[in-house]
Design an enzyme around this catalytic site. Structure first.
Site, PDB file in Angstrom:
ATOM      1  N   LYS A 273      -3.837  10.623  -5.353  1.00  0.00           N
ATOM      2  CA  LYS A 273      -4.925  10.864  -6.347  1.00  0.00           C
ATOM      3  C   LYS A 273      -4.840  12.458  -6.945  1.00  0.00           C
ATOM      4  O   LYS A 273      -5.103  12.591  -8.157  1.00  0.00           O
ATOM      5  CB  LYS A 273      -6.230  10.643  -5.606  1.00  0.00           C
TER       6      LYS A 273
ATOM      7  N   GLU B 266       2.811  16.036   1.897  1.00  0.00           N
ATOM      8  CA  GLU B 266       3.810  14.808   2.347  1.00  0.00           C
ATOM      9  C   GLU B 266       4.272  14.065   1.176  1.00  0.00           C
ATOM     10  O   GLU B 266       5.610  13.908   1.038  1.00  0.00           O
ATOM     11  CB  GLU B 266       3.054  13.737   3.254  1.00  0.00           C
TER      12      GLU B 266
ATOM     13  N   GLY C  33     -10.161   8.319  -2.270  1.00  0.00           N
ATOM     14  CA  GLY C  33      -8.852   7.800  -1.701  1.00  0.00           C
ATOM     15  C   GLY C  33      -8.855   6.414  -0.837  1.00  0.00           C
ATOM     16  O   GLY C  33      -8.177   5.609  -1.171  1.00  0.00           O
ATOM     17  N   ARG C  34      -9.676   6.365   0.172  1.00  0.00           N
ATOM     18  CA  ARG C  34      -9.813   5.360   1.085  1.00  0.00           C
ATOM     19  C   ARG C  34     -10.571   4.112   0.541  1.00  0.00           C
ATOM     20  O   ARG C  34     -10.456   3.177   1.294  1.00  0.00           O
ATOM     21  CB  ARG C  34     -10.385   5.750   2.385  1.00  0.00           C
TER      22      ARG C  34
ATOM     23  N   GLU D   5     -12.530   8.815   8.626  1.00  0.00           N
ATOM     24  CA  GLU D   5     -12.456   9.841   7.715  1.00  0.00           C
ATOM     25  C   GLU D   5     -13.842   9.811   7.018  1.00  0.00           C
ATOM     26  O   GLU D   5     -14.349  10.758   6.561  1.00  0.00           O
ATOM     27  CB  GLU D   5     -11.365   9.463   6.797  1.00  0.00           C
TER      28      GLU D   5
ATOM     29  N   HIS E 298      -2.186  -8.525  26.266  1.00  0.00           N
ATOM     30  CA  HIS E 298      -1.185  -8.166  27.185  1.00  0.00           C
ATOM     31  C   HIS E 298      -1.059  -6.603  27.520  1.00  0.00           C
ATOM     32  O   HIS E 298      -0.056  -6.100  27.696  1.00  0.00           O
ATOM     33  CB  HIS E 298      -0.030  -8.817  27.024  1.00  0.00           C
TER      34      HIS E 298
ATOM     35  N   LYS F  10      -4.325  21.356   7.033  1.00  0.00           N
ATOM     36  CA  LYS F  10      -3.482  21.618   6.165  1.00  0.00           C
ATOM     37  C   LYS F  10      -2.974  23.106   5.438  1.00  0.00           C
ATOM     38  O   LYS F  10      -1.940  23.447   5.448  1.00  0.00           O
ATOM     39  CB  LYS F  10      -4.058  20.645   4.573  1.00  0.00           C
TER      40      LYS F  10
HETATM   41  O1  F6P Z   1      -6.008  12.987   4.402  1.00  0.00           O
HETATM   42  C1  F6P Z   1      -6.580  13.584   3.435  1.00  0.00           C
HETATM   43  C2  F6P Z   1      -6.638  12.904   2.130  1.00  0.00           C
HETATM   44  O2  F6P Z   1      -7.250  13.718   1.196  1.00  0.00           O
HETATM   45  C3  F6P Z   1      -7.040  11.565   2.027  1.00  0.00           C
HETATM   46  O3  F6P Z   1      -8.515  11.260   2.017  1.00  0.00           O
HETATM   47  C4  F6P Z   1      -6.437  10.726   1.147  1.00  0.00           C
HETATM   48  O4  F6P Z   1      -6.374   9.438   1.033  1.00  0.00           O
HETATM   49  C5  F6P Z   1      -4.933  11.297   1.291  1.00  0.00           C
HETATM   50  O5  F6P Z   1      -5.315  12.715   1.701  1.00  0.00           O
HETATM   51  C6  F6P Z   1      -3.862  11.313   0.209  1.00  0.00           C
HETATM   52  O6  F6P Z   1      -4.383  12.103  -0.740  1.00  0.00           O
HETATM   53  P1  F6P Z   1      -3.806  11.780  -2.288  1.00  0.00           P
HETATM   54  O7  F6P Z   1      -4.100  10.635  -2.740  1.00  0.00           O
HETATM   55  O8  F6P Z   1      -4.493  12.915  -3.203  1.00  0.00           O
HETATM   56  O9  F6P Z   1      -2.311  12.364  -2.207  1.00  0.00           O
END
Ligand code: F6P
Length: 543
Positions: free
Chosen positions: A210, A216, A271-272, A357, A388, A508
């Site tokens: 987003k 990452e 995002g979620r 979150e 189990h 972060k």
């Molecule tokens: O972990 C924080 C966060 O901002 C989440 O809310 C989000 O889904 C994720 O990182 C990834 O964010 P982006 O889609 O901006 O890479």
């Protein structure tokens, strides 16, 4: 319109629940069922293809009335209205929260800040669909004119968990000729292991972010781009093998992805909550446009139920309030989600982000520290595997874990009597947890006296049971929307902002500071423990 904000533990409805709790707490589900032959029927309801039986909870009709009054008082009804009319209910980021628009039929107009959003939503869906069908039909070719056979989504959190969970859940509807994978972890192992058996000439990367700033995702995307360029040695290969899902055209272009191959969504999609947006592109490629739209219709059916049903017959509202009953009155602070369907094996992980979150907050929407407990620790595992592993604790442990048991009446895989056995286990677990086994029942089995206490099951352990006919795209949509709205209801009652995630920032920021310190011998100004860890890593890293 701002959401109403009540001081939860000061309102009369809260005090009424506190005294009602003292009446309910000593009651056992055994007596609640024995005293009320209609209980199962009274506490069951259907919506959007899902049947919820919440009768195995420690509550009575009075409890539901009290909880509904609390919901009314804390503004749940007003909150639902505010979300559906596009009010800026994400107060700390000053944004609307409109994931409901993503699955709304084009004909149902929705205007936000004077702008009609449904046309944009459906234009974006049409663009996704035309691209997905080009991949599926083989008409989109890689740089060397080879057909795309592998799709790798690179994203994390909301840009990963939703499509990953749904691709797994809807496997029976997927084109099995396409390999669809998900890379999220910045650990190079994740990307390396995900692409090691793939041919770059036949691989499409979907970079899903987003913000398009997530460390990452960008790190994985750069390494994936290096992998593609190492095989094709031509910058123009990138536009054949990379597309982006983002709200930022500028950053996508900076990365080198053609903005024509960018699928847009908007800052009013959290995002979620983004599976129904462009973030679902990998899913649409896997299952095709029609199934994707079936899923949207399931989401919309639950949205409509949520918007229209009275609070006491509203499935997400009930689940939310039952969660509050346990969390805030009984003090049960974890919640297990136990899907009896292998295809839903990533559903608990998906719900962890959705719930934790969203509601893992300790200040209210006005920034004041809350005096009540908020989001529970959510966890789970597909049945019957969990039985189990950790069910011992759920049945006999010293803490009580309210749980949702989710199952389906028909399987996609007809293999002898596997499915009946699976469902027998689901049903039996709810029964065992609720009713347990008394000491006299254990003694009557002729158990040695010293062993009797070990074989007693107290019972009175609450569950919700959710059943649907089959795990179809439509049912999956309804199920996800059910949990989205449950989380929303709880956030409103607790008075917190469920749509921001400031709690992920500090880690972060510090990681950004620590990274160069790992890579060069700069002076360290951390606490003694942190500095020692950095020094240890530096010395071993060299070795
Ligand atoms: O972990 C924080 C966060 O901002 C989440 O809310 C989000 O889904 C994720 O990182 C990834 O964010 P982006 O889609 O901006 O890479």
């Amino acid at each position: 319109m701002p959401l109403p904000l009540a001081s939860l533990d000061q309102v009369p409805e809260w005090h009424a629940l506190e005294s009602h709790f003292r009446e309910i707490e000593p009651l056992h589900l055994r007596s609640l069922f024995a005293d009320d032959p209609d209980r199962a029927e009274r506490f069951s309801l259907e919506a959007a293809g899902l049947r919820l039986d919440y009768s195995k909870n420690r509550l009575t009709s009075q409890t539901v009335e009290h909880l509904a009054k609390l919901a009314e008082r804390t503004g749940v009804r007003a909150g639902i209205g505010a979300m559906f009319d596009g009010s800026r209910i994400n107060v700390t980021e000053d944004r609307s929260v409109l994931h409901i628009a993503l699955r709304r039929p084009a004909a149902k107009a929705l205007t936000v800040d004077g702008v009609e959003v449904m046309a944009d939503v459906h234009a974006a869906l049409a663009k996704m669909s035309s691209f997905a069908e080009r991949i599926r039909s083989g008409s989109w070719l890689g740089f060397t004119q080879r057909r795309i056979r592998n799709v790798v989504n690179i994203g994390i959190g909301g840009s990963d968990l939703g499509p990953l969970m749904a691709v797994e859940a809807l496997k029976p509807y997927a084109d099995r000729g396409l390999t669809v994978r998900f890379v999220s972890n910045v650990d190079g192992t994740h990307l390396s292991e995900s692409i090691r058996d793939l041919d770059p000439q036949e691989t499409l990367f979907i970079v899903a972010s987003k913000s398009f700033t997530t460390q990452e995702t960008l790190t994985n995307a750069v390494s994936a781009r290096d992998w593609v360029l190492a095989a094709m040695s031509d910058q123009s290969a990138v536009k054949h093998h990379f597309v982006a899902l983002s709200t930022s055209a500028e950053r996508v272009a900076e990365f080198g992805i053609d903005v024509d191959n960018m699928f847009e969504f908007w800052d009013w999609v959290g995002g979620r909550y983004s599976l129904c947006s462009a973030v679902g592109l990998s899913l649409m490629i896997a299952v095709g446009t029609e199934h994707f739209h079936d899923m949207l219709s399931g989401f919309h059916a639950m949205d409509t139920h949520f918007e229209e049903a009275p609070l006491e017959q509203n499935m997400p509202v009930l689940l939310g309030l039952i969660g509050i009953w346990y969390n805030n009155f009984f003090g049960y602070d974890t919640h297990a989600v136990l899907p009896y369907d292998q295809y839903l094996h990533r559903f608990p992980a998906y719900l962890q982000q959705l719930d934790m979150e969203s509601n893992g907050k300790s200040v209210d929407r006005a920034g004041k520290r809350v005096r009540w407990s908020t989001g529970p620790v959510l966890w789970g595992e597909a049945g019957t595997n969990g039985q189990h592993a950790f069910y011992q604790l759920i049945h006999q442990g010293s803490r009580i874990v309210p749980a949702d048991l989710i199952g389906f009446c028909r399987s996609h895989n007809h293999l002898a009597d596997h499915h009946d056995k699976l469902v027998a286990n689901l049903i039996a677990q709810g029964e065992a947890l609720a009713f347990g086994k008394t000491m006299s029942e254990v003694e009557a089995e002729g158990t040695a006296a010293s062993i009797v206490p070990h074989k007693v099951f107290d019972g009175n352990r609450p569950t919700n049971t959710l059943l649907a006919d089959q795990l179809t795209p439509k049912v999956l949509g309804a199920l996800i929307a059910l949990y989205e709205h449950k989380v929303f209801v709880q956030g409103i009652v607790w008075g917190i902002c469920s749509f921001d995630q400031w709690g992920v920032q500090l880690g972060k920021e510090l990681a950004t500071r620590v990274l160069p310190e790992l890579q060069s011998a700069t002076a360290l100004e951390h606490d003694a423990s942190t500095s020692a860890l950095i020094r240890h890593y530096r010395s071993r890293r060299k070795a």
